[in-house]
Design an enzyme around this catalytic site. Structure first.
Site, PDB file in Angstrom:
ATOM      1  N   SER A   7       7.769  51.908  81.695  1.00 24.55           N
ATOM      2  CA  SER A   7       9.056  51.233  81.857  1.00 24.55           C
ATOM      3  C   SER A   7       9.872  51.339  80.580  1.00 24.55           C
ATOM      4  O   SER A   7       9.480  50.815  79.531  1.00 24.55           O
ATOM      5  CB  SER A   7       8.832  49.763  82.205  1.00 24.55           C
ATOM      6  N   HIS A  32       9.711  54.483  84.995  1.00 24.69           N
ATOM      7  CA  HIS A  32      10.168  53.259  85.665  1.00 24.69           C
ATOM      8  C   HIS A  32      11.447  52.766  84.995  1.00 24.69           C
ATOM      9  O   HIS A  32      11.498  52.589  83.777  1.00 24.69           O
ATOM     10  CB  HIS A  32       9.062  52.209  85.545  1.00 24.69           C
ATOM     11  N   ASP A  34      14.278  49.791  85.050  1.00 24.61           N
ATOM     12  CA  ASP A  34      14.549  48.420  85.497  1.00 24.61           C
ATOM     13  C   ASP A  34      16.039  48.112  85.426  1.00 24.61           C
ATOM     14  O   ASP A  34      16.602  48.010  84.340  1.00 24.61           O
ATOM     15  CB  ASP A  34      13.806  47.431  84.592  1.00 24.61           C
ATOM     16  N   MET A  36      18.872  45.373  86.054  1.00 29.36           N
ATOM     17  CA  MET A  36      18.992  43.908  86.206  1.00 29.36           C
ATOM     18  C   MET A  36      20.457  43.495  86.163  1.00 29.36           C
ATOM     19  O   MET A  36      21.211  44.006  85.320  1.00 29.36           O
ATOM     20  CB  MET A  36      18.260  43.211  85.054  1.00 29.36           C
ATOM     21  N   HIS A  65      13.643  50.356  89.791  1.00 27.22           N
ATOM     22  CA  HIS A  65      13.339  48.994  90.248  1.00 27.22           C
ATOM     23  C   HIS A  65      14.620  48.170  90.155  1.00 27.22           C
ATOM     24  O   HIS A  65      15.082  47.858  89.055  1.00 27.22           O
ATOM     25  CB  HIS A  65      12.218  48.432  89.343  1.00 27.22           C
ATOM     26  N   MET A  67      16.543  44.981  90.315  1.00 27.26           N
ATOM     27  CA  MET A  67      16.503  43.510  90.301  1.00 27.26           C
ATOM     28  C   MET A  67      17.944  43.036  90.381  1.00 27.26           C
ATOM     29  O   MET A  67      18.498  42.466  89.433  1.00 27.26           O
ATOM     30  CB  MET A  67      15.788  43.029  89.029  1.00 27.26           C
ATOM     31  N   MET A 136       5.063  42.119  92.094  1.00 25.54           N
ATOM     32  CA  MET A 136       5.369  41.676  90.727  1.00 25.54           C
ATOM     33  C   MET A 136       4.205  40.834  90.213  1.00 25.54           C
ATOM     34  O   MET A 136       3.795  39.868  90.863  1.00 25.54           O
ATOM     35  CB  MET A 136       6.662  40.849  90.694  1.00 25.54           C
ATOM     36  N   GLY A 141      12.414  39.989  85.110  1.00 25.89           N
ATOM     37  CA  GLY A 141      13.520  39.692  84.189  1.00 25.89           C
ATOM     38  C   GLY A 141      13.280  40.117  82.757  1.00 25.89           C
ATOM     39  O   GLY A 141      14.232  40.406  82.047  1.00 25.89           O
ATOM     40  N   PHE A 142      12.040  40.169  82.358  1.00 22.30           N
ATOM     41  CA  PHE A 142      11.750  40.478  80.950  1.00 22.30           C
ATOM     42  C   PHE A 142      10.484  41.311  80.821  1.00 22.30           C
ATOM     43  O   PHE A 142       9.557  41.141  81.618  1.00 22.30           O
ATOM     44  CB  PHE A 142      11.553  39.182  80.141  1.00 22.30           C
ATOM     45  N   GLY A 144       7.116  42.385  78.399  1.00 22.54           N
ATOM     46  CA  GLY A 144       6.219  41.720  77.457  1.00 22.54           C
ATOM     47  C   GLY A 144       5.689  40.364  77.891  1.00 22.54           C
ATOM     48  O   GLY A 144       5.255  39.581  77.052  1.00 22.54           O
ATOM     49  N   ASP A 174       3.619  45.517  88.516  1.00 20.18           N
ATOM     50  CA  ASP A 174       4.599  45.552  87.429  1.00 20.18           C
ATOM     51  C   ASP A 174       4.615  44.215  86.698  1.00 20.18           C
ATOM     52  O   ASP A 174       4.927  43.183  87.288  1.00 20.18           O
ATOM     53  CB  ASP A 174       5.975  45.851  88.045  1.00 20.18           C
ATOM     54  N   GLY A 175       4.301  44.284  85.402  1.00 24.75           N
ATOM     55  CA  GLY A 175       4.366  43.091  84.563  1.00 24.75           C
ATOM     56  C   GLY A 175       3.021  42.746  83.945  1.00 24.75           C
ATOM     57  O   GLY A 175       2.053  42.473  84.661  1.00 24.75           O
ATOM     58  N   GLY A 176       2.975  42.841  82.625  1.00 25.62           N
ATOM     59  CA  GLY A 176       1.749  42.445  81.915  1.00 25.62           C
ATOM     60  C   GLY A 176       0.572  43.373  82.139  1.00 25.62           C
ATOM     61  O   GLY A 176      -0.580  42.969  81.976  1.00 25.62           O
ATOM     62  N   GLY A 196       5.330  48.727  80.317  1.00 22.13           N
ATOM     63  CA  GLY A 196       6.446  48.759  79.378  1.00 22.13           C
ATOM     64  C   GLY A 196       5.965  48.566  77.964  1.00 22.13           C
ATOM     65  O   GLY A 196       5.766  49.524  77.213  1.00 22.13           O
ATOM     66  N   SER A 197       5.708  47.298  77.600  1.00 18.12           N
ATOM     67  CA  SER A 197       5.318  47.011  76.214  1.00 18.12           C
ATOM     68  C   SER A 197       4.001  47.694  75.834  1.00 18.12           C
ATOM     69  O   SER A 197       3.835  48.103  74.684  1.00 18.12           O
ATOM     70  CB  SER A 197       5.250  45.501  75.989  1.00 18.12           C
TER      71      SER A 197
HETATM   72  O1  LIG Z   1      10.329  44.778  86.019  1.00 19.72           O
HETATM   73  C1  LIG Z   1      10.076  44.497  84.877  1.00 19.72           C
HETATM   74  C2  LIG Z   1      10.442  43.154  84.347  1.00 19.72           C
HETATM   75  O2  LIG Z   1      11.056  42.411  85.302  1.00 19.72           O
HETATM   76  C3  LIG Z   1       9.441  45.527  83.962  1.00 19.72           C
HETATM   77  O3  LIG Z   1       9.147  46.689  84.664  1.00 19.72           O
HETATM   78  C4  LIG Z   1       8.282  44.933  83.193  1.00 19.72           C
HETATM   79  O4  LIG Z   1       8.855  44.114  82.266  1.00 19.72           O
HETATM   80  C5  LIG Z   1       7.379  45.896  82.457  1.00 19.72           C
HETATM   81  O5  LIG Z   1       7.133  45.421  81.176  1.00 19.72           O
HETATM   82  P1  LIG Z   1       5.700  44.951  80.615  1.00 19.72           P
HETATM   83  O6  LIG Z   1       4.744  46.034  80.993  1.00 19.72           O
HETATM   84  O7  LIG Z   1       5.926  44.822  79.160  1.00 19.72           O
HETATM   85  O8  LIG Z   1       5.351  43.643  81.273  1.00 19.72           O
HETATM   86 FE   LIG Z   2      10.064  46.796  86.771  1.00 22.22          FE
END
Ligand SMILES: O=C(CO)[C@H](O)[C@H](O)COP(=O)(O)O
Ligand SMILES: [Fe+2]
Length: 228
Positions: A7, A32, A34, A36, A65, A67, A136, A141-142, A144, A174-176, A196-197
């Site tokens: 991402s 990916h 994002d 928003m 993606h 949002m 999700m 929204g964010f 990390g 997606d996420g963490g 992402g992070s």
């Molecule tokens: O959709 C997303 C946030 O809404 C991103 O794709 C997500 O933030 C990926 O980042 P990380 O891997 O750091 O959690």
């Molecule tokens: Fe995403």
């Protein structure tokens, strides 16, 4: 098919081209993106002009993606910008079925996403008309944020649901997603991992290579289960 989808939300935007090149060199096939709108989620990220610029310079599969509220308004614009797949949130579409239909009609793959607290039954009726379901694993929204543990169970139930209906649909998380959580999601049945992070906070090429190798090893170890 397993894929890593880095991402760019966590990339350094001053060096976006270089950052993308690094993950491309690592052998990744998906990217990916994002989008928003500041309404569906609190943040505003980027839109079509960024996707067009990325498309001109890279041949990765652009996994977009959305949002945003009522994404149906922008399908042709995202197609023109170069998106390969549009994933819309079930919570953001008044007419989910027709939105997905129009994405496919425009020549893109169609995905449907749900937030952690949205029950799976919300997407049940459209499973036959999507290429991917995005679960999700954080509130959108964010970047990390921390993986929400109860979402693993949801991925498992979705995998079962798809099996019962004899449907071949990708499951993206997606996420963490990182070293500590990727196996949880894979074991539950996910096959597309957004990161992402975990990739861009640090050496993107090395990180992407490391995760790509782990994913290939996982696929190799589980190839017998996949044939079943
Ligand atoms: O959709 C997303 C946030 O809404 C991103 O794709 C997500 O933030 C990926 O980042 P990380 O891997 O750091 O959690
Ligand atoms: Fe995403």
């Amino acid at each position: 098919m397993y894929q890593l989808s880095p991402s760019i939300l966590s990339a350094d935007f001053m060096k976006l081209g270089e950052e993308i090149k690094k993950v491309e060199e690592a052998g990744v096939e998906w990217l990916h993106i994002d989008v928003m709108d500041g309404i569906f989620v609190p943040s505003i990220s980027f839109g079509m002009p960024v996707i067009s610029s990325v498309r001109k310079k890279c041949s990765l599969f652009l996994d977009v993606h959305l949002m945003i509220e009522e994404p149906a308004r922008y399908i042709s614009q995202f197609k023109a910008a170069g998106a390969d797949m549009l994933t819309v949130h079930a919570e953001a579409c008044k007419h989910l079925d027709s939105t997905l239909y129009h994405i496919r009609e425009a020549g893109m793959k169609a995905g449907v996403a749900i937030n952690p607290a949205t029950p799976l039954c919300v997407v049940e009726e459209v499973l036959g008309i999507v290429d991917m379901v995005l679960i999700m694993t954080v509130n959108p929204g964010f970047g990390g944020q921390k993986y929400i543990p109860y979402t693993t169970e949801k991925v498992k139930r979705l995998k079962e649901m798809l099996k019962d209906k004899n449907l071949d649909v990708d499951i993206e998380v997606d996420g963490g997603i990182s070293k500590n959580t990727m196996d949880l999601a894979l074991d539950a049945g996910a096959n597309i991992l957004v990161m992402g992070s975990a990739i861009f906070n640090g050496e993107a090429k090395e990180n992407a290579m490391m995760y790509q190798n782990r994913l290939e090893a996982y696929e190799h170890e589980h190839s017998a289960d996949l044939r079943r």
